[in-house]
Design a protein around this motif. Sequence first.
Motif, PDB file in Angstrom:
ATOM      1  N   GLN A   1     -26.648  24.303  -3.529  1.00 17.95           N
ATOM      2  CA  GLN A   1     -27.308  23.891  -2.305  1.00 17.95           C
ATOM      3  C   GLN A   1     -26.264  23.668  -1.209  1.00 17.95           C
ATOM      4  O   GLN A   1     -25.233  23.043  -1.442  1.00 17.95           O
ATOM      5  N   THR A   2     -26.531  24.187  -0.027  1.00 19.02           N
ATOM      6  CA  THR A   2     -25.642  23.943   1.109  1.00 19.02           C
ATOM      7  C   THR A   2     -25.729  22.467   1.494  1.00 19.02           C
ATOM      8  O   THR A   2     -26.818  21.934   1.705  1.00 19.02           O
ATOM      9  N   GLU A   3     -24.588  21.817   1.559  1.00 16.79           N
ATOM     10  CA  GLU A   3     -24.567  20.386   1.854  1.00 16.79           C
ATOM     11  C   GLU A   3     -24.884  20.142   3.321  1.00 16.79           C
ATOM     12  O   GLU A   3     -24.341  20.809   4.208  1.00 16.79           O
ATOM     13  N   LYS A   4     -25.791  19.225   3.578  1.00 16.31           N
ATOM     14  CA  LYS A   4     -26.094  18.859   4.961  1.00 16.31           C
ATOM     15  C   LYS A   4     -24.835  18.307   5.620  1.00 16.31           C
ATOM     16  O   LYS A   4     -24.042  17.599   4.994  1.00 16.31           O
ATOM     17  N   LEU A   5     -24.678  18.602   6.907  1.00 13.32           N
ATOM     18  CA  LEU A   5     -23.516  18.110   7.641  1.00 13.32           C
ATOM     19  C   LEU A   5     -23.465  16.589   7.645  1.00 13.32           C
ATOM     20  O   LEU A   5     -22.397  15.991   7.556  1.00 13.32           O
ATOM     21  N   SER A   6     -24.636  15.962   7.754  1.00 14.96           N
ATOM     22  CA  SER A   6     -24.657  14.492   7.791  1.00 14.96           C
ATOM     23  C   SER A   6     -24.109  13.892   6.503  1.00 14.96           C
ATOM     24  O   SER A   6     -23.436  12.859   6.518  1.00 14.96           O
ATOM     25  N   ILE A   7     -24.352  14.557   5.367  1.00 16.14           N
ATOM     26  CA  ILE A   7     -23.833  14.050   4.081  1.00 16.14           C
ATOM     27  C   ILE A   7     -22.317  14.168   4.044  1.00 16.14           C
ATOM     28  O   ILE A   7     -21.623  13.271   3.563  1.00 16.14           O
TER      29      ILE A   7
ATOM     30  N   SER B   1     -26.721  15.156  13.729  1.00  9.34           N
ATOM     31  CA  SER B   1     -26.155  15.040  12.377  1.00  9.34           C
ATOM     32  C   SER B   1     -25.354  13.750  12.249  1.00  9.34           C
ATOM     33  O   SER B   1     -25.410  13.054  11.225  1.00  9.34           O
TER      34      SER B   1
ATOM     35  N   VAL C   1     -19.394  18.152  14.458  1.00 11.14           N
ATOM     36  CA  VAL C   1     -20.806  18.193  14.069  1.00 11.14           C
ATOM     37  C   VAL C   1     -21.662  17.871  15.295  1.00 11.14           C
ATOM     38  O   VAL C   1     -21.171  17.378  16.311  1.00 11.14           O
TER      39      VAL C   1
ATOM     40  N   ASP D   1     -27.697  10.770  11.930  1.00 10.73           N
ATOM     41  CA  ASP D   1     -28.237  10.672  10.569  1.00 10.73           C
ATOM     42  C   ASP D   1     -27.224  10.011   9.635  1.00 10.73           C
ATOM     43  O   ASP D   1     -27.584   9.171   8.802  1.00 10.73           O
TER      44      ASP D   1
END
Length: 254
Positions: free
Chosen positions: A7-13, A50, A46, A53
Amino acid sequence: MPFQKIQTEKLSIAVVRQIELLILRGILRPGERLPAEREMAERLGVSRPSLRDAISELQEQGLLTAKAGSGIYVAEVLGSAFSPALIRLFGSHEEAVFDYLSFRRDMEGLAAERAARMGSESDLKVVHTIFEKMEAAHARNAPEDEANLDAQFHMAIIEASHNVVMLHMMRSMFDLLRQGVFYNRQMMFNQRTTREAILDQHRAINTALQARDPEGAREAVQRHLNFVQQCTQDHQKALRNEEIARQRLDHETR
């Protein structure tokens, strides 16, 4: 086969993980204000949504806190190490003072040994820079500045030891020291001879660290904290003697 799609990691994570590590490693410190949203988003590369979040997630975790009209700050999480009742208990019993100093002697001796062995050149440069500031404060007879730099010097050594558990534990202990829970640290920096001795002791610690002498650094820290303990004992004895003298004076002047 036990494989799952990546899974592509969300930028916020990714932002959350970076800020978490900065707090864990002691680079972002309790009470420190984060840059403004626009600047921080640009530094991280970012979008501002993002970043928002990520900030929201870290606030839910209790690692960041918002102050109205001021900005986002690293939360003051250190005080949670001791309950208010225990802090009051520390402050009301002398034996806690000497147990505290004994604990510092053991932990900071170990930190100095680790710093001499494992600290980077930049780590040791930070320690040396703070020591130079201590010398300058001493030269201009600024005991309050010396007292503040004293705490910074010891924390820089702990940071240079690169043990995050020790780092946060000792930050919590130093926070209580700054509050005056254990003893009046300022009194040592108001006496010229004591200030001279303390500066010499810090010089010995710094010299051993810069020479990357682990055993010498540990011993220098331990000698310094033995001196602090003796000063504290002498101060407490002087206070008791003064109280007795006042009682005698009151009795004679009735």
